[in-house]
Write an enzyme that holds these catalytic residues in place. Sequence first.
Site, PDB file in Angstrom:
ATOM      1  N   TYR A   7      -2.388  -1.172  10.964  1.00 21.21           N
ATOM      2  CA  TYR A   7      -2.741  -1.416   9.563  1.00 21.21           C
ATOM      3  C   TYR A   7      -1.475  -1.227   8.657  1.00 21.21           C
ATOM      4  CZ  TYR A   7      -3.844  -1.080   4.723  1.00 21.21           C
ATOM      5  OH  TYR A   7      -3.592  -1.138   3.432  1.00 21.21           O
ATOM      6  N   LYS A  17       1.801  -3.308   6.517  1.00 24.81           N
ATOM      7  CA  LYS A  17       2.115  -3.471   5.051  1.00 24.81           C
ATOM      8  C   LYS A  17       3.864  -3.242   4.864  1.00 24.81           C
ATOM      9  CE  LYS A  17      -1.591  -4.640   3.533  1.00 24.81           C
ATOM     10  NZ  LYS A  17      -2.025  -5.792   3.020  1.00 24.81           N
ATOM     11  N   SER A  22       0.724  -1.208   0.090  1.00 24.60           N
ATOM     12  CA  SER A  22       0.066   0.038   0.140  1.00 24.60           C
ATOM     13  C   SER A  22       0.897   1.230   0.014  1.00 24.60           C
ATOM     14  CB  SER A  22      -0.836   0.029   1.170  1.00 24.60           C
ATOM     15  OG  SER A  22      -1.404   1.412   1.494  1.00 24.60           O
TER      16      SER A  22
HETATM   17  C1  UD1 Z   1      -6.524   4.303   3.959  1.00 23.48           C
HETATM   18  C2  UD1 Z   1      -4.804   4.083   3.837  1.00 23.48           C
HETATM   19  C3  UD1 Z   1      -4.494   3.124   2.791  1.00 23.48           C
HETATM   20  C4  UD1 Z   1      -5.367   1.808   2.707  1.00 23.48           C
HETATM   21  C5  UD1 Z   1      -6.915   2.217   2.647  1.00 23.48           C
HETATM   22  C6  UD1 Z   1      -7.587   0.769   3.055  1.00 23.48           C
HETATM   23  C7  UD1 Z   1      -3.364   5.374   4.958  1.00 23.48           C
HETATM   24  C8  UD1 Z   1      -2.812   6.639   5.068  1.00 23.48           C
HETATM   25  N1  UD1 Z   1      -4.121   5.102   4.052  1.00 23.48           N
HETATM   26  O1  UD1 Z   1      -6.554   4.921   2.715  1.00 23.48           O
HETATM   27  O2  UD1 Z   1      -3.274   2.660   2.814  1.00 23.48           O
HETATM   28  O3  UD1 Z   1      -5.169   0.998   1.526  1.00 23.48           O
HETATM   29  O4  UD1 Z   1      -6.983   3.137   3.921  1.00 23.48           O
HETATM   30  O5  UD1 Z   1      -8.781   1.067   3.621  1.00 23.48           O
HETATM   31  O6  UD1 Z   1      -3.423   4.650   5.995  1.00 23.48           O
HETATM   32  N2  UD1 Z   1     -12.760  10.398   3.634  1.00 23.48           N
HETATM   33  C9  UD1 Z   1     -13.987  11.256   4.002  1.00 23.48           C
HETATM   34  N3  UD1 Z   1     -15.239  10.852   4.612  1.00 23.48           N
HETATM   35  C10 UD1 Z   1     -15.368   9.426   4.735  1.00 23.48           C
HETATM   36  C11 UD1 Z   1     -14.440   8.587   4.138  1.00 23.48           C
HETATM   37  C12 UD1 Z   1     -13.190   9.054   3.702  1.00 23.48           C
HETATM   38  O7  UD1 Z   1     -13.918  12.607   3.928  1.00 23.48           O
HETATM   39  O8  UD1 Z   1     -16.436   9.103   5.310  1.00 23.48           O
HETATM   40  C13 UD1 Z   1     -11.823  10.823   3.123  1.00 23.48           C
HETATM   41  C14 UD1 Z   1     -10.590  10.763   4.009  1.00 23.48           C
HETATM   42  O9  UD1 Z   1     -10.258  11.711   4.886  1.00 23.48           O
HETATM   43  C15 UD1 Z   1      -9.462  10.618   2.817  1.00 23.48           C
HETATM   44  C16 UD1 Z   1      -9.969  10.081   1.575  1.00 23.48           C
HETATM   45  O10 UD1 Z   1     -11.463  10.338   1.897  1.00 23.48           O
HETATM   46  O11 UD1 Z   1      -9.105  11.758   2.795  1.00 23.48           O
HETATM   47  C17 UD1 Z   1      -9.837   8.618   1.141  1.00 23.48           C
HETATM   48  O12 UD1 Z   1     -10.106   7.940   2.480  1.00 23.48           O
HETATM   49  P1  UD1 Z   1     -10.380   6.369   2.390  1.00 23.48           P
HETATM   50  O13 UD1 Z   1     -10.994   5.738   1.310  1.00 23.48           O
HETATM   51  O14 UD1 Z   1     -10.728   5.917   3.779  1.00 23.48           O
HETATM   52  O15 UD1 Z   1      -8.807   5.778   2.121  1.00 23.48           O
HETATM   53  P2  UD1 Z   1      -7.281   6.237   2.559  1.00 23.48           P
HETATM   54  O16 UD1 Z   1      -7.533   6.880   4.072  1.00 23.48           O
HETATM   55  O17 UD1 Z   1      -6.584   7.243   1.597  1.00 23.48           O
END
Ligand code: UD1
Length: 358
Positions: free
Chosen positions: A169, A173, A143
């Site tokens: 988590y 990785k 990841s």
């Molecule tokens: C995270 C991990 C990534 C992993 C993935 C698997 C980190 C930095 N990244 O990805 O390695 O493969 O999880 O689950 O540890 N968001 C919102 N509202 C929501 C959900 C998400 O605003 O309800 C935003 C988050 O703040 C982020 C973006 O959407 O900015 C993506 O979030 P998400 O889909 O959870 O993935 P990552 O956090 O990037």
Amino acid sequence: MLFFHTSKIVEFLYLWGMLKKVLVTGGAGYIGSHTVVELFNAGYEPVLLDDFRNSNESVIDGLSNILGDRPELLKHDVCNTDYLRDYIRKHEVCGIIHFAAYKAVGESVENPLRYYQNNVEGLVSILKMVSENPEIPFVFSSSCTVYGEPQGQKEVSEKTPKTIPTSPYGFTKWLGEKIIDDLFFSQKKLRLMSLRYFNPIGAHSSTQIGELPIGKPNNLLPFITQTAAGLHEKLTIFGDSYPTIDGTCVRDYIHVVDLAEAHVKALDYLINAKDGCHEIVNIGTGNGSSVLQVVNTFEKVNDIKLNYEFGPNRPGDVIEIYANVDYAKKLLGWSAKKTINDAVKDAWNWEKSIRSIK
Ligand code: UD1
């Protein structure tokens, strides 16, 4: 003859279509199930190893509809090394792709031992099989979390220094790559690859398989589609004052089918590799999109108004990161083909199909 298993013999049998079984651990999961389809399309025979602790058995029905036949399923825990050893002894396996792992960042902070046990023990268990059967190539789900928060340049290449991730988590990785490095150091003939995924989204365009989170989703796209389907009142966008294009976090969202195809290319590469290796490859699109851009694209492409609000920053979130994908292109001849529009359309069609929304 097969007692004298060498990579040459394996390659020969593979070329003659006699040896195509690929063991896919976590094959009923989100990325695993899409990879099963692409392996099948490429002429491999995917064998799923999954105990459904974090996936749904209905995935097998969806896969059967796409493939026209039920794929071989081994309902076992990847930590069951004795079972794996027995299976591999009795079957000709030409590759292993290891997906089986937990992936919820928040949950890993609350229950670290669950993550270390499943993600690290599972990896060690499957790597024992690779160590004992050094002719079998191995692909690991890593990841972009291993980069942490990129300093300066937000586009990261495989040469960008890793940082120790803050969540258990993420650390599984980081540690996973290190374990594979150490194994390779001790057995230089092994052919190994770690794919560093960015943010997979979307679903198979047939709507037969897609993301099926258990409980409330943590990831952005399933939360968006479930909100649009009426399961949640609104989406909370975590943070609106980051130093980015519009104040929301930026990620590299890649269509899950593109990501699945990258695994086929990775396996093809390793099967044909003359020498041992532990290759590390970024798998993303090379483009960053903000959370707000994803939400706006979802609304526009699907002609839907999404209820959302801005909330506080999510602890541990990286501000901005996207992939440099030059190495994937050079090594694997792979690059993402689908757009974010395709991904949000497929994700919504999938959500509609499982909720019976017209
Ligand atoms: C995270 C991990 C990534 C992993 C993935 C698997 C980190 C930095 N990244 O990805 O390695 O493969 O999880 O689950 O540890 N968001 C919102 N509202 C929501 C959900 C998400 O605003 O309800 C935003 C988050 O703040 C982020 C973006 O959407 O900015 C993506 O979030 P998400 O889909 O959870 O993935 P990552 O956090 O990037």
